[in-house]
Design an enzyme around this catalytic site. Structure first.
Site, PDB file in Angstrom:
ATOM      1  N   HIS A   1       0.840  -1.200   0.000  1.00  0.00           N
ATOM      2  CA  HIS A   1       0.000   0.000   0.000  1.00  0.00           C
ATOM      3  C   HIS A   1       0.874   1.248   0.000  1.00  0.00           C
ATOM      4  O   HIS A   1       1.842   1.332   0.751  1.00  0.00           O
ATOM      5  CB  HIS A   1      -0.915   0.021   1.234  1.00  0.00           C
ATOM      6  CG  HIS A   1      -2.196  -0.728   1.018  1.00  0.00           C
ATOM      7  ND1 HIS A   1      -3.360  -0.434   1.677  1.00  0.00           N
ATOM      8  CD2 HIS A   1      -2.484  -1.758   0.187  1.00  0.00           C
ATOM      9  CE1 HIS A   1      -4.320  -1.253   1.269  1.00  0.00           C
ATOM     10  NE2 HIS A   1      -3.812  -2.074   0.375  1.00  0.00           N
TER      11      HIS A   1
ATOM     12  N   TYR B   1       4.460   5.923  10.355  1.00  0.00           N
ATOM     13  CA  TYR B   1       3.560   4.840   9.951  1.00  0.00           C
ATOM     14  C   TYR B   1       4.334   3.753   9.197  1.00  0.00           C
ATOM     15  O   TYR B   1       4.145   2.557   9.468  1.00  0.00           O
ATOM     16  CB  TYR B   1       2.423   5.382   9.088  1.00  0.00           C
ATOM     17  CG  TYR B   1       1.256   4.418   8.984  1.00  0.00           C
ATOM     18  CD1 TYR B   1       0.128   4.569   9.790  1.00  0.00           C
ATOM     19  CD2 TYR B   1       1.280   3.345   8.097  1.00  0.00           C
ATOM     20  CE1 TYR B   1      -0.930   3.678   9.718  1.00  0.00           C
ATOM     21  CE2 TYR B   1       0.231   2.450   8.009  1.00  0.00           C
ATOM     22  CZ  TYR B   1      -0.876   2.621   8.817  1.00  0.00           C
ATOM     23  OH  TYR B   1      -1.925   1.732   8.752  1.00  0.00           O
TER      24      TYR B   1
END
Ligand code: APR
Ligand code: PHB
Length: 391
Positions: free
Chosen positions: A75, A386
């Protein structure tokens, strides 16, 4: 008493214990894993599904990348939203890196298969584990297996037995320092064989509470809603879940939502927890045995992986007589753990409503999202955390 001998005794056969064993055995170091549950039980626990790229690379180093590369989905970004703003965090554009969507259950399955292929020793349904002589040159672990008391002699013990394990509690209470924050809500999660509502994850802070739209593959979703701690799974029919979830995600996404029966449903409380130090004589704590993060930043499994990285490299040196790595393990691992603690606490605070909160708290959440929407620097900071800080 039956006595076994190994170089590293590993308590717990979850992702931490399995990955550590895999990497050590690949480097020619012998291990024995003592796991309380059956393999099926370990694999039935549904946990998060986002791998940082550092974790992906460590799994490659461990030789467990074939299925991940075939079935995992890289992703490039994710969305954070409230009812006014939708902010895209472009991980790839901001950091050059991606994350991999691949469930913890799959990682654990791959590790069990790899361990079997290498012929390592994994003992299941082990009980009454007791760790002894941690301050001696050699230590031992006593346990019950197949109805008999057995002893495992070893040089080192890796405590990979999760939050409720025995390893952390083997360190005298007065020598441990514990830090904890318990959040006043949980996440109700479901798995459903339906197509994902969006091609990237959506973290949604709505007036009805938080929701997360995640996925495992093109026909398997993992969705969550924030619930009071008093709620029970039985309170949530599938219909109630879908109704609540669809009013918490952006309406444009809700209009595309495909619903279906849930194939798993569970509630997890949210907690931040750290126990220091990670080393006590020959014992080293790894993963959930030493720290818990709320799931909001998907850091749990990834932190376990970085602990494993620091420890396995240190243990390879230690068996050759170079002990600086094991001496530094606790400090090195904790430095990264605290940064992930901060990030997951910040993501949790930014995205959830807290019961009884004042109007100021809501304004802080709005301002944080607004800042992310307007500042590339803020988005890069979030993306950097992240996708995972370097090991
Ligand atoms: N003796 C032997 N095994 C034990 C004992 C014990 N006394 N207590 C617990 N265990 C086993 C559990 O049955 C479990 O399989 O230790 C294992 C710990 O696994 P996890 O709780 O999954 O912890 P860890 O391997 O550190 O995994 C990291 O990352 O995504 C997060 O929390 C999530 O589990 C995940 C974690
Ligand atoms: C999940 O897919 O289960 C998941 C993803 C991201 C999170 C937490 C859980 O932050």
């Amino acid at each position: 008493m039956t006595t076994l001998t190994t170089q590293v005794a590993i308590i717990g056969g979850g992702p931490s214990g399995l990955l550590l064993s895999q990497l050590l055995n690949k480097a020619g170091i012998d291990t024995v894993i003592l796991e309380r549950a059956t393999r099926d039980h370990v694999l039935s626990r549904i946990r998060a599904g986002i791998l940082e790229w550092g974790t992906v690379e460590l799994l490659r180093e461990a030789g467990v990348d074939a299925r991940m590369d075939k079935e995992g989905i890289p992703h490039d970004g994710c969305y954070l939203t409230d009812e006014e703003l939708m902010v895209h965090i472009d991980f790839k554009g901001l950091t050059g890196k991606q994350v991999m969507v691949y469930g913890q259950t799959e990682v654990t399955t791959d590790l069990y298969n790899a361990q079997a292929a290498m012929g390592t020793t994994v003992l299941h349904e082990v009980s009454d584990v007791e760790i002894h002589d941690l301050d001696q040159a050699k230590s031992y672990v006593d346990f019950t297996h197949e109805g008999t008391r057995k002893r495992l002699e070893c040089l080192y013990v890796a405590g990979c037995d999760g939050f409720h394990g025995v390893s952390r509690k083997t360190i005298p209470e007065e020598k441990r320092k514990e830090f904890e924050r318990v959040y006043p809500f949980g996440w109700l999660g479901i798995l459903s064989e339906t197509p994902p509502v969006n091609d990237e994850l959506i973290y949604s802070n709505s007036r009805h509470g938080f929701a997360l739209a995640s996925m495992r593959n093109e026909n398997l979703v993992r969705y969550y809603v924030q619930v009071p701690l008093t709620d029970k799974v039985e309170d949530w029919s599938d219909q109630r879940f879908w109704d609540e979830f669809s009013r918490r995600i952006p309406s444009e996404a809700a209009s595309r939502l495909v619903t279906g029966p849930s194939i798993e449903k569970s509630i997890a409380p949210l907690r931040s927890f750290v126990s220091e130090p990670l080393r006590w004589g020959n014992l080293f704590l790894v993963g959930d045995s030493a720290h818990i993060v709320p799931p909001t930043g998907a850091k749990g499994l990834n932190l376990a992986a970085s602990d494993v990285y620091y420890l396995y490299t240190a243990l390879i040196d230690a068996v050759k007589g170079k002990t600086s790595g094991i001496d530094e393990y606790s400090t090195r691992a904790l430095a990264r753990i605290w940064k992930a603690m901060r990030f997951s606490w910040q993501m949790t605070t930014m995205l959830h409503r807290f019961d009884g909160e004042d109007a100021f708290a809501e304004q802080m959440r709005k301002a944080t999202l607004n800042h992310l929407a307007t500042s590339e620097t803020a988005r890069r900071d979030l993306a950097e955390n992240y996708i995972g800080l370097p090991f």
